[in-house]
Design a protein around this motif. Structure first.
Motif, PDB file in Angstrom:
ATOM      1  N   UNK A 256     -12.224  21.657  38.012  1.00  0.00           N
ATOM      2  CA  UNK A 256     -11.547  22.587  37.104  1.00  0.00           C
ATOM      3  C   UNK A 256     -11.002  23.804  37.846  1.00  0.00           C
ATOM      4  N   UNK A 257     -11.485  24.027  39.060  1.00  0.00           N
ATOM      5  CA  UNK A 257     -10.980  25.122  39.883  1.00  0.00           C
ATOM      6  C   UNK A 257      -9.863  24.687  40.808  1.00  0.00           C
ATOM      7  N   UNK A 258      -9.415  23.444  40.707  1.00  0.00           N
ATOM      8  CA  UNK A 258      -8.368  22.936  41.578  1.00  0.00           C
ATOM      9  C   UNK A 258      -8.889  21.849  42.498  1.00  0.00           C
ATOM     10  N   UNK A 259      -8.039  21.390  43.402  1.00  0.00           N
ATOM     11  CA  UNK A 259      -8.408  20.323  44.330  1.00  0.00           C
ATOM     12  C   UNK A 259      -9.165  20.912  45.511  1.00  0.00           C
ATOM     13  N   UNK A 260     -10.251  20.237  45.899  1.00  0.00           N
ATOM     14  CA  UNK A 260     -11.046  20.659  47.049  1.00  0.00           C
ATOM     15  C   UNK A 260     -11.142  19.499  48.036  1.00  0.00           C
ATOM     16  N   UNK A 261     -10.966  19.809  49.321  1.00  0.00           N
ATOM     17  CA  UNK A 261     -11.004  18.803  50.380  1.00  0.00           C
ATOM     18  C   UNK A 261     -12.380  18.778  51.035  1.00  0.00           C
ATOM     19  N   UNK A 262     -12.955  17.592  51.162  1.00  0.00           N
ATOM     20  CA  UNK A 262     -14.298  17.394  51.718  1.00  0.00           C
ATOM     21  C   UNK A 262     -14.202  16.541  52.980  1.00  0.00           C
ATOM     22  N   UNK A 263     -14.954  16.921  53.995  1.00  0.00           N
ATOM     23  CA  UNK A 263     -15.046  16.155  55.233  1.00  0.00           C
ATOM     24  C   UNK A 263     -16.505  16.008  55.620  1.00  0.00           C
ATOM     25  N   UNK A 264     -16.797  14.979  56.415  1.00  0.00           N
ATOM     26  CA  UNK A 264     -18.133  14.847  56.990  1.00  0.00           C
ATOM     27  C   UNK A 264     -18.264  15.810  58.163  1.00  0.00           C
ATOM     28  N   UNK A 265     -19.485  16.319  58.391  1.00  0.00           N
ATOM     29  CA  UNK A 265     -19.746  17.085  59.610  1.00  0.00           C
ATOM     30  C   UNK A 265     -21.207  16.885  60.015  1.00  0.00           C
ATOM     31  N   UNK A 266     -21.627  17.585  61.058  1.00  0.00           N
ATOM     32  CA  UNK A 266     -22.964  17.348  61.618  1.00  0.00           C
ATOM     33  C   UNK A 266     -24.073  17.662  60.630  1.00  0.00           C
ATOM     34  N   UNK A 267     -23.863  18.623  59.723  1.00  0.00           N
ATOM     35  CA  UNK A 267     -24.916  19.000  58.781  1.00  0.00           C
ATOM     36  C   UNK A 267     -24.887  18.169  57.508  1.00  0.00           C
ATOM     37  N   UNK A 268     -23.841  17.375  57.322  1.00  0.00           N
ATOM     38  CA  UNK A 268     -23.704  16.571  56.119  1.00  0.00           C
ATOM     39  C   UNK A 268     -22.247  16.493  55.718  1.00  0.00           C
ATOM     40  N   UNK A 269     -21.816  17.495  54.938  1.00  0.00           N
ATOM     41  CA  UNK A 269     -20.431  17.567  54.489  1.00  0.00           C
ATOM     42  C   UNK A 269     -19.952  19.014  54.526  1.00  0.00           C
ATOM     43  N   UNK A 270     -18.639  19.151  54.729  1.00  0.00           N
ATOM     44  CA  UNK A 270     -17.994  20.460  54.658  1.00  0.00           C
ATOM     45  C   UNK A 270     -16.912  20.403  53.598  1.00  0.00           C
ATOM     46  N   UNK A 271     -16.835  21.437  52.759  1.00  0.00           N
ATOM     47  CA  UNK A 271     -15.807  21.499  51.730  1.00  0.00           C
ATOM     48  C   UNK A 271     -14.986  22.765  51.910  1.00  0.00           C
ATOM     49  N   UNK A 272     -13.676  22.596  51.863  1.00  0.00           N
ATOM     50  CA  UNK A 272     -12.759  23.731  51.875  1.00  0.00           C
ATOM     51  C   UNK A 272     -12.703  24.274  50.450  1.00  0.00           C
ATOM     52  N   UNK A 273     -13.252  25.470  50.263  1.00  0.00           N
ATOM     53  CA  UNK A 273     -13.268  26.074  48.934  1.00  0.00           C
ATOM     54  C   UNK A 273     -11.944  26.746  48.581  1.00  0.00           C
ATOM     55  N   UNK A 274     -10.999  26.719  49.512  1.00  0.00           N
ATOM     56  CA  UNK A 274      -9.682  27.279  49.241  1.00  0.00           C
ATOM     57  C   UNK A 274      -9.641  28.784  49.440  1.00  0.00           C
ATOM     58  N   UNK A 275      -8.614  29.390  48.859  1.00  0.00           N
ATOM     59  CA  UNK A 275      -8.451  30.841  48.975  1.00  0.00           C
ATOM     60  C   UNK A 275      -9.499  31.559  48.138  1.00  0.00           C
ATOM     61  N   UNK A 276      -9.923  32.689  48.627  1.00  0.00           N
ATOM     62  CA  UNK A 276     -10.856  33.518  47.887  1.00  0.00           C
ATOM     63  C   UNK A 276     -10.164  34.848  47.578  1.00  0.00           C
ATOM     64  N   UNK A 277     -10.760  35.616  46.683  1.00  0.00           N
ATOM     65  CA  UNK A 277     -10.175  36.916  46.370  1.00  0.00           C
ATOM     66  C   UNK A 277     -11.257  37.879  45.888  1.00  0.00           C
TER      67      UNK A 277
END
Length: 291
Positions: free
Chosen positions: A117-138
């Motif tokens: 509901x906050x928009x599209x988020x991109x997820x990738x695998x990384x060494x700790x598990x997963x990383x998600x780009x939360x997008x722009x913040x304000x």
């Protein structure tokens, strides 16, 4: 009565009940969702996540307009049954759920676009598990006063938007952080129009070690109460601390929450500064529930 096959998962102790409904045929009421999340009479969790294809959900239309690769939508509801825009821990657990159930594939260098509901988020695998780009913040929501049980005086907070609303409060000692009773909802003055997650933060000593900022955090999540972790809250807490620290503060942070450790990173993108969250995502058991 219908039965629901579910999976229980968590990210640093922030726990969720997940179920697959690709065609969008299972529409549970807020009362039913809250009953599933109830820790005494239901499965128990900080939230409930439905895996539904974006094309089969009204809210998914805007997601597909933003990115037609976002086939799957994370239909997330808080423990009280209310819908939420995003969940940083939940989306990592959701990604693992989709992968483990054969609904998507995600290799080491790939990216999975997920609708929220906050928009599209991109997820990738990384060494700790997963990383998600939360997008722009304000910076948003101003600087309300925050009152919490067992904290003697109201403290100034900093409103931060990370796809969902947060207010971050700085405390001076671990003892002060431990004393806050977050079974009670913190009071904001003025109130946030749609409520907010409230994070209480203590900086480590030293604040920066080996180029990484370090903080400890507890959180009261809107609609769920105190949780062992909050992913977007960890990002908001790191952003607020960097803001308070001023020029020269790092863009990488280690956030200690009661349920473990999360990583936060800020970087410049074409559309503004983004913030990402990384950490583990675990699926712990499956079961069947009569609704």
């Amino acid at each position: 009565m219908p039965e629901l096959h579910f999976t229980k998962g968590h990210g640093t102790g922030n726990d969720f009940v997940l179920f697959a409904d690709p065609d969008g045929e299972v529409n549970l009421s807020p009362v039913q969702l809250a009953a599933i999340a109830d820790r005494h009479f239901g499965v128990g969790g900080d939230g409930v996540i439905r895996a539904v294809r974006s094309a089969n959900l009204e809210a998914g239309a805007a997601v597909l307009d933003e990115d037609d690769a976002a086939e799957w939508f994370m239909d997330y509801h808080n423990a009280d049954g209310s819908p939420a825009e995003m969940c940083g821990n939940g989306i990592r657990v959701y990604a693992r759920f989709l992968i483990e159930n054969g609904l998507v594939e995600l290799d080491g260098g790939g990216t999975l676009a997920i609708g929220t509901r906050g928009g599209v988020r991109d997820v990738q695998r990384n060494a700790s598990g997963f990383q998600v780009d939360l997008g722009r913040w304000s910076l948003s929501g101003g600087e309300p006063l925050v009152r919490a049980k067992n904290l003697q005086v109201a403290r100034p907070g900093l409103g931060i938007e990370v796809g969902n609303p947060h207010v971050v409060v700085a405390l001076s000692t671990d003892e002060e952080l431990d004393s806050a009773d977050l079974t009670f909802i913190p009071v904001l003055e003025p109130e946030a129009p749609n409520g907010a997650n409230v994070e209480f933060v203590v900086p480590a000593d030293p604040l920066v070690k080996d180029g990484i900022g370090r903080i400890r955090m507890r959180v009261h999540e809107r609609g769920s109460g105190e949780t062992l972790s909050c992913g977007t809250g960890a990002a908001a807490a790191a952003l607020a601390t960097r803001y308070w620290a001023g020029d020269g503060a790092p863009n990488q942070w280690r956030v200690e929450v009661p349920g473990g450790t999360l990583g936060v990173r800020m970087w410049a993108a074409e559309d503004g500064e983004h913030v990402s969250l990384s950490g583990p995502a675990d699926l712990v058991f499956e079961g069947d529930l009569t609704i």
